[in-house]
Motif scaffolding. Structure first.
Motif, short mmCIF file in Angstrom:
data_model
loop_
_atom_site.label_atom_id
_atom_site.label_comp_id
_atom_site.label_asym_id
_atom_site.label_seq_id
_atom_site.Cartn_x
_atom_site.Cartn_y
_atom_site.Cartn_z
N PRO A 310 0.79 -1.24 0.00
CA PRO A 310 0.00 0.00 0.00
C PRO A 310 0.82 1.28 0.00
CG PRO A 310 -0.04 -1.04 2.16
CD PRO A 310 0.64 -2.00 1.25
N ARG A 311 2.07 1.20 0.47
CA ARG A 311 2.87 2.42 0.58
C ARG A 311 4.35 2.05 0.65
NH1 ARG A 311 4.76 2.19 5.68
NH2 ARG A 311 3.53 1.08 7.25
N LEU A 312 5.18 3.07 0.54
CA LEU A 312 6.61 2.88 0.73
C LEU A 312 6.90 2.77 2.23
CD1 LEU A 312 8.00 5.38 -1.92
CD2 LEU A 312 8.21 2.90 -1.97
N PRO A 313 8.01 2.15 2.61
CA PRO A 313 8.31 1.95 4.04
C PRO A 313 8.49 3.27 4.79
CG PRO A 313 9.66 0.52 2.66
CD PRO A 313 9.01 1.51 1.75
N SER A 314 8.15 3.23 6.07
CA SER A 314 8.26 4.42 6.92
C SER A 314 9.46 4.29 7.86
CB SER A 314 6.99 4.59 7.75
OG SER A 314 6.87 3.53 8.69
N SER A 315 9.79 5.41 8.50
CA SER A 315 10.85 5.39 9.52
C SER A 315 10.46 4.48 10.67
CB SER A 315 11.09 6.80 10.04
OG SER A 315 11.58 7.64 9.02
N ALA A 316 9.17 4.47 11.01
CA ALA A 316 8.71 3.60 12.11
C ALA A 316 8.89 2.13 11.75
CB ALA A 316 7.24 3.90 12.41
N ASP A 317 8.66 1.78 10.49
CA ASP A 317 8.88 0.40 10.06
C ASP A 317 10.33 0.00 10.28
OD1 ASP A 317 6.24 0.30 9.20
OD2 ASP A 317 6.74 0.71 7.11
N VAL A 318 11.24 0.89 9.89
CA VAL A 318 12.67 0.59 10.02
C VAL A 318 13.06 0.48 11.48
CG1 VAL A 318 15.00 1.47 9.58
CG2 VAL A 318 13.24 1.65 7.81
N GLU A 319 12.57 1.40 12.31
CA GLU A 319 12.94 1.38 13.73
C GLU A 319 12.43 0.11 14.42
OE1 GLU A 319 15.04 3.36 15.27
OE2 GLU A 319 15.31 4.28 13.29
N PHE A 320 11.21 -0.31 14.09
CA PHE A 320 10.69 -1.55 14.67
C PHE A 320 11.56 -2.72 14.24
CE2 PHE A 320 8.22 -5.45 14.26
CZ PHE A 320 7.79 -5.63 15.57
N CYS A 321 11.91 -2.76 12.99
CA CYS A 321 12.75 -3.85 12.48
C CYS A 321 14.08 -3.89 13.22
CB CYS A 321 12.96 -3.66 10.98
SG CYS A 321 13.90 -4.97 10.19
N LEU A 322 14.66 -2.73 13.44
CA LEU A 322 15.95 -2.66 14.14
C LEU A 322 15.85 -3.11 15.59
CD1 LEU A 322 17.25 0.74 12.74
CD2 LEU A 322 18.32 -1.50 12.38
N SER A 323 14.66 -3.03 16.17
CA SER A 323 14.49 -3.43 17.57
C SER A 323 14.49 -4.94 17.75
CB SER A 323 13.18 -2.85 18.13
OG SER A 323 12.05 -3.54 17.59
N LEU A 324 14.32 -5.69 16.68
CA LEU A 324 14.27 -7.15 16.78
C LEU A 324 15.65 -7.69 17.14
CD1 LEU A 324 12.09 -7.81 13.61
CD2 LEU A 324 11.34 -7.88 16.00
N THR A 325 15.70 -8.54 18.14
CA THR A 325 16.98 -9.02 18.64
C THR A 325 17.48 -10.28 17.95
OG1 THR A 325 15.85 -10.25 20.39
CG2 THR A 325 16.59 -8.01 20.91
N GLN A 326 16.56 -11.04 17.33
CA GLN A 326 16.96 -12.27 16.66
C GLN A 326 17.29 -11.99 15.20
OE1 GLN A 326 14.72 -16.08 17.81
NE2 GLN A 326 13.17 -14.52 18.13
N TYR A 327 18.47 -12.42 14.77
CA TYR A 327 18.78 -12.27 13.35
C TYR A 327 17.93 -13.23 12.54
CZ TYR A 327 21.19 -12.29 8.88
OH TYR A 327 21.46 -12.20 7.53
N GLU A 328 17.81 -14.45 13.00
CA GLU A 328 17.08 -15.48 12.28
C GLU A 328 16.27 -16.31 13.26
OE1 GLU A 328 15.43 -16.15 9.63
OE2 GLU A 328 17.22 -15.83 8.43
N SER A 329 15.23 -16.99 12.76
CA SER A 329 14.40 -17.77 13.67
C SER A 329 13.68 -18.88 12.91
CB SER A 329 13.35 -16.88 14.36
OG SER A 329 12.41 -16.38 13.42
N GLY A 330 13.15 -19.85 13.64
CA GLY A 330 12.29 -20.90 13.10
C GLY A 330 12.86 -21.59 11.89
#
Length: 529
Positions: A310-330
């Motif tokens: 629906p739209r191009l990525p936002s700064s909030a999207d990037v910041e949330f992504c950066l908050s994730l502590t696991q590089y890989e999972s499952g």
């Protein structure tokens, strides 16, 4: 004349890293399965006489793979590059390259001992001259043949197991388009059968290291053909963008006035021809992309399927992504939840990190938004916006590395999809690079991003100097205070001694303590720094 001079420079400069080295694309090398070319500096294989490297057996990872690819021995890319070569140059120290004739990323000089860190900059921060030079470099790469590398136009079995080599020349830019295609193409199973759930550059842990290497090699190749050793790839910071800010004739090409799917005739990129975009045709023919022209670049930014992107990525999207502590999972593929890699790649929701392949976020969102050549995985590198986009994606990866400081062991050693384990060699690069070797801060690889640079730490002397200057200014007061303090201390000491003599008979049991013993252990030293 300028083009001729640059072509001459290409011949005399050291080779860069890429796909099949031209010197190894012959019957002798394929049948012996050895790619150990001589280094021009001393004429010995891998520069062995100069202690640059030696010809060695390839050491393949034996770690188990994930279940996504249930075959064995049907794809030339399995255990890369052992189907084609099982002996290559193993370089020593800071040397690198298929003949050990180069320096590792981040090093330069005759003996590769000089450390260097170059800066990738925002494309909108370049001067007009710098921007025009970048565009000219792109166009040069599209029009000058690679002197060091060729591409395969057939599988190893189609080459009759090496006795009938099938390779062809290709220009420098398209070499990288072809490599991206080759890493992500489907497996040809014979007849009209293919296996689509395979990708050596996407949908798994290696996505970020693979594209990091891809950009480094591309950057170095541009440096080689232009003679501009200071060249770095610019990036497009697309956070919160309302439209394609680089899609105009000043930068990467505007919209065609009568056909919205094509580029403006005023853009140099309107004359570019794409390659490797007809995957279904290759699959039906059980053939590889032969890099023949397949029409102009297509791009219609913003007229994409809004239900998916629906739209191009936002700064909030990037910041949330950066908050994730696991590089890989499952499962470590596009179904992984709470995975930084999968969220940045765009298969997981950038607000929840829950896998949702029906939606395209972050990295994937840009590709879908461009609504053209960029939107088809195998041929996406045809559009030069690809390098601007992936440079910024790499900068987000870099921010995550700096924020979380993961150990190498965070990168999966086993059970990842084929080609993505830590010790697997990346397809289709020769010389060889392992995934884990690029799971490290960019400065260790010789580059940084302008918007991530921190002010250089001051030296100890620089830090101490202002305090010393203040001390000089108040030195007389310090001396006076010291003398006065000494006098007061002497007077007090005399009075205390006099009092003790006077009260000599007082029992020690009634002398008060300054701190009672039970309170001593309860004292805490707090800082309001």
């Amino acid at each position: 004349m300028l083009l001729f001079a640059l072509a001459f420079l290409l011949v005399i400069l050291q080779p860069s890293a890429g796909q099949f080295p031209r010197v190894c694309a012959n019957v002798q090398s394929l049948l012996s399965k050895e790619c150990c070319p001589p280094w021009d500096g001393d004429g010995s294989p891998c520069g062995e006489l100069s202690s640059r490297g030696s010809c060695q057996n390839i050491l393949l990872s034996q770690a188990p793979l994930g279940p996504q690819f249930p075959f064995s021995g049907v794809d030339d890319r399995e255990d890369w590059p052992s189907v084609f070569y099982n002996r290559t140059c193993r370089c020593e120290g800071n040397f690198m390259g298929f003949s050990c004739g180069e320096c590792k990323f981040g090093f330069s000089g005759l003996n590769c001992t000089e450390r260097q860190v170059k800066t990738r900059r925002n494309i909108f921060q370049l001067t007009a001259s710098e921007k025009n030079k970048f565009l000219a470099y792109l166009n040069l790469a599209k029009n000058i043949p690679s002197q060091d590398y060729v591409i395969a136009t057939g599988t190893y079995s189609q080459m009759n197991n090496g006795s009938n080599p099938m390779f062809r020349d290709i220009n420098v830019y398209d070499l990288f388009v072809w490599m991206h295609y080759y890493a992500s193409r489907d497996t040809l199973l014979g007849g009209s059968n293919v296996w689509r759930d395979i990708d050596f550059a996407h949908e798994a842990p290696g996505f970020l290291p693979w594209h990091r290497v891809f950009l480094l090699i591309w950057e170095r190749q541009i440096q080689r053909i232009t003679g501009d050793e200071n060249f770095t790839i610019p990036y497009w910071d697309w956070r919160d963008a309302e439209d394609c800010e680089v899609c105009n004739d000043e930068y990467m090409g505007g919209r065609h006035p009568t056909n919205p799917n094509l580029l403006s005739p005023a853009s140099i990129f309107s004359s570019w021809q794409v390659i490797c975009t007809r995957s279904e045709e290759y699959n039906s023919q059980q053939a590889l992309c032969s890099a023949t022209s397949e029409g102009p670049i297509r791009r219609n930014p913003g007229n994409n399927d809004k239900s998916r992107t629906p739209r191009l990525p936002s700064s909030a999207d990037v910041e949330f992504c950066l908050s994730l502590t696991q590089y890989e999972s499952g499962p470590m593929d596009k179904m992984a939840n709470y995975s930084f890699r999968n969220t940045l790649e765009g298969f997981a929701d950038p607000q929840t990190a829950i896998s949702n392949p029906a939606q395209s976020g972050l990295h994937n969102a840009l590709h879908i938004y461009m609504n053209g050549s960029m939107s088809q995985v195998q041929g996406s590198a045809n559009d030069p916006i690809f390098v601007l986009h992936h440079a910024f994606v790499d900068s987000i990866f870099e921010r995550w590395l700096r924020r979380h400081r993961p150990m190498l062991e965070v990168y999966p050693a086993a059970n990842a999809p084929i080609g993505h384990n830590r010790e697997n060699y990346m397809v289709p690069f020769i010389p060889l690079y392992r995934n884990g070797e690029f799971f490290k801060p960019s400065r260790e690889l010789g580059y940084d991003y302008e918007y991530l640079q921190e002010p250089a730490l001051q030296s100890f002397q620089d830090i101490l100097t202002p305090y010393l200057q203040q001390a000089r200014q108040i030195w007389p007061w310090l001396v006076g205070a010291a003398v006065f303090g000494g006098i007061v201390s002497a007077v007090l000491t005399g009075l205390i001694r006099a009092c003790r003599k006077k009260k000599g008979g007082t029992s020690s049991e009634i002398q008060p303590l300054l701190i009672e013993s039970e309170d001593y252990n309860n004292i805490s030293y707090q800082s309001n720094f």
